[in-house]
Design a protein around this motif. Sequence first.
Motif, PDB file in Angstrom:
ATOM      1  N   SER A  74       0.827  -1.209   0.000  1.00 62.16           N
ATOM      2  CA  SER A  74       0.000   0.000   0.000  1.00 62.16           C
ATOM      3  C   SER A  74       0.858   1.254   0.000  1.00 62.16           C
ATOM      4  N   SER A  75       1.960   1.206   0.721  1.00 63.52           N
ATOM      5  CA  SER A  75       2.866   2.350   0.764  1.00 63.52           C
ATOM      6  C   SER A  75       3.483   2.602  -0.612  1.00 63.52           C
ATOM      7  N   VAL A  76       3.901   1.544  -1.280  1.00 68.50           N
ATOM      8  CA  VAL A  76       4.456   1.692  -2.631  1.00 68.50           C
ATOM      9  C   VAL A  76       3.388   2.223  -3.583  1.00 68.50           C
ATOM     10  N   PHE A  77       2.202   1.673  -3.513  1.00 66.58           N
ATOM     11  CA  PHE A  77       1.087   2.140  -4.332  1.00 66.58           C
ATOM     12  C   PHE A  77       0.841   3.632  -4.080  1.00 66.58           C
ATOM     13  N   GLY A  78       0.847   4.030  -2.816  1.00 65.76           N
ATOM     14  CA  GLY A  78       0.642   5.435  -2.461  1.00 65.76           C
ATOM     15  C   GLY A  78       1.739   6.326  -2.994  1.00 65.76           C
ATOM     16  N   ARG A  79       2.984   5.865  -2.891  1.00 65.64           N
ATOM     17  CA  ARG A  79       4.104   6.652  -3.414  1.00 65.64           C
ATOM     18  C   ARG A  79       3.977   6.860  -4.917  1.00 65.64           C
ATOM     19  N   ILE A  80       3.539   5.845  -5.611  1.00 63.35           N
ATOM     20  CA  ILE A  80       3.426   5.940  -7.065  1.00 63.35           C
ATOM     21  C   ILE A  80       2.278   6.849  -7.472  1.00 63.35           C
ATOM     22  N   PHE A  81       1.124   6.685  -6.841  1.00 60.09           N
ATOM     23  CA  PHE A  81      -0.076   7.376  -7.310  1.00 60.09           C
ATOM     24  C   PHE A  81      -0.426   8.637  -6.526  1.00 60.09           C
ATOM     25  N   GLU A  82      -0.261   8.639  -5.219  1.00 58.85           N
ATOM     26  CA  GLU A  82      -0.702   9.792  -4.436  1.00 58.85           C
ATOM     27  C   GLU A  82       0.248  10.975  -4.537  1.00 58.85           C
ATOM     28  N   THR A  83       1.479  10.747  -4.931  1.00 60.44           N
ATOM     29  CA  THR A  83       2.399  11.873  -5.092  1.00 60.44           C
ATOM     30  C   THR A  83       2.013  12.745  -6.277  1.00 60.44           C
ATOM     31  N   ARG A  84       1.164  12.239  -7.146  1.00 61.83           N
ATOM     32  CA  ARG A  84       0.723  12.986  -8.324  1.00 61.83           C
ATOM     33  C   ARG A  84      -0.609  13.689  -8.100  1.00 61.83           C
ATOM     34  N   THR A  85      -1.144  13.660  -6.894  1.00 61.04           N
ATOM     35  CA  THR A  85      -2.459  14.234  -6.621  1.00 61.04           C
ATOM     36  C   THR A  85      -2.513  15.719  -6.965  1.00 61.04           C
ATOM     37  N   ARG A  86      -1.493  16.471  -6.595  1.00 60.77           N
ATOM     38  CA  ARG A  86      -1.474  17.907  -6.877  1.00 60.77           C
ATOM     39  C   ARG A  86      -1.508  18.167  -8.384  1.00 60.77           C
ATOM     40  N   ASP A  87      -0.752  17.381  -9.141  1.00 61.94           N
ATOM     41  CA  ASP A  87      -0.742  17.541 -10.598  1.00 61.94           C
ATOM     42  C   ASP A  87      -2.109  17.236 -11.201  1.00 61.94           C
ATOM     43  N   VAL A  88      -2.751  16.201 -10.705  1.00 62.66           N
ATOM     44  CA  VAL A  88      -4.075  15.831 -11.212  1.00 62.66           C
ATOM     45  C   VAL A  88      -5.096  16.924 -10.876  1.00 62.66           C
ATOM     46  N   ARG A  89      -5.036  17.464  -9.669  1.00 62.10           N
ATOM     47  CA  ARG A  89      -5.947  18.558  -9.301  1.00 62.10           C
ATOM     48  C   ARG A  89      -5.747  19.766 -10.211  1.00 62.10           C
ATOM     49  N   HIS A  90      -4.487  20.098 -10.486  1.00 61.00           N
ATOM     50  CA  HIS A  90      -4.196  21.228 -11.363  1.00 61.00           C
ATOM     51  C   HIS A  90      -4.747  20.961 -12.771  1.00 61.00           C
ATOM     52  N   TRP A  91      -4.542  19.753 -13.264  1.00 63.61           N
ATOM     53  CA  TRP A  91      -5.015  19.384 -14.602  1.00 63.61           C
ATOM     54  C   TRP A  91      -6.541  19.466 -14.682  1.00 63.61           C
ATOM     55  N   ILE A  92      -7.221  18.961 -13.649  1.00 66.33           N
ATOM     56  CA  ILE A  92      -8.692  18.996 -13.636  1.00 66.33           C
ATOM     57  C   ILE A  92      -9.190  20.430 -13.558  1.00 66.33           C
ATOM     58  N   SER A  93      -8.573  21.254 -12.716  1.00 66.45           N
ATOM     59  CA  SER A  93      -9.016  22.649 -12.639  1.00 66.45           C
ATOM     60  C   SER A  93      -8.773  23.369 -13.954  1.00 66.45           C
ATOM     61  N   HIS A  94      -7.696  23.036 -14.647  1.00 64.85           N
ATOM     62  CA  HIS A  94      -7.424  23.627 -15.962  1.00 64.85           C
ATOM     63  C   HIS A  94      -8.509  23.222 -16.965  1.00 64.85           C
ATOM     64  N   ILE A  95      -8.915  21.971 -16.927  1.00 63.70           N
ATOM     65  CA  ILE A  95      -9.976  21.492 -17.830  1.00 63.70           C
ATOM     66  C   ILE A  95     -11.271  22.232 -17.558  1.00 63.70           C
ATOM     67  N   PHE A  96     -11.612  22.392 -16.265  1.00 65.46           N
ATOM     68  CA  PHE A  96     -12.860  23.088 -15.940  1.00 65.46           C
ATOM     69  C   PHE A  96     -12.798  24.561 -16.333  1.00 65.46           C
ATOM     70  N   ARG A  97     -11.645  25.197 -16.150  1.00 71.04           N
ATOM     71  CA  ARG A  97     -11.507  26.593 -16.567  1.00 71.04           C
ATOM     72  C   ARG A  97     -11.627  26.711 -18.075  1.00 71.04           C
ATOM     73  N   TYR A  98     -10.983  25.827 -18.794  1.00 73.50           N
ATOM     74  CA  TYR A  98     -11.043  25.843 -20.249  1.00 73.50           C
ATOM     75  C   TYR A  98     -12.458  25.512 -20.719  1.00 73.50           C
ATOM     76  N   GLY A  99     -13.086  24.549 -20.070  1.00 68.53           N
ATOM     77  CA  GLY A  99     -14.466  24.173 -20.431  1.00 68.53           C
ATOM     78  C   GLY A  99     -15.429  25.317 -20.183  1.00 68.53           C
ATOM     79  N   ASN A 100     -15.293  26.034 -19.079  1.00 68.36           N
ATOM     80  CA  ASN A 100     -16.152  27.174 -18.780  1.00 68.36           C
ATOM     81  C   ASN A 100     -15.930  28.305 -19.778  1.00 68.36           C
ATOM     82  N   ALA A 101     -14.684  28.530 -20.177  1.00 65.65           N
ATOM     83  CA  ALA A 101     -14.393  29.572 -21.150  1.00 65.65           C
ATOM     84  C   ALA A 101     -14.989  29.230 -22.502  1.00 65.65           C
ATOM     85  N   ALA A 102     -14.913  27.960 -22.874  1.00 68.14           N
ATOM     86  CA  ALA A 102     -15.484  27.535 -24.157  1.00 68.14           C
ATOM     87  C   ALA A 102     -16.991  27.674 -24.158  1.00 68.14           C
ATOM     88  N   GLN A 103     -17.636  27.411 -23.007  1.00 65.47           N
ATOM     89  CA  GLN A 103     -19.096  27.534 -22.927  1.00 65.47           C
ATOM     90  C   GLN A 103     -19.514  29.005 -23.013  1.00 65.47           C
TER      91      GLN A 103
END
Length: 106
Positions: A74-103
Amino acid sequence: MGVLRNARIGIVGAIILGAGYLPLSLFASMRRGLAEMASVSFSLYLTHFPLLILFGAIWPRQFVLIGIAVLISSSVFGRIFETRTRDVRHWISHIFRYGNAAQKEA
């Protein structure tokens, strides 16, 4: 077997309940370790049961070995995937900002 199992459950529950009344200053020396464990908490929550089944099939009745293997996996799994949480949040917020601008343009 059932009485012993219920006794263990009761003891663990009492320990958890009792820990809620401990002063937080007792945990100050363990802050780094606790933060490290918390960083993989979702991975532990997500993976522990399938890993218990898997390692239980590999090492039947080797409870300590199974527990250690689950924690390490579980610790190895967490190191691999949870360390990228900030990047994923940034990517999702970028998508929503871009999606709102397109709308708004449409």
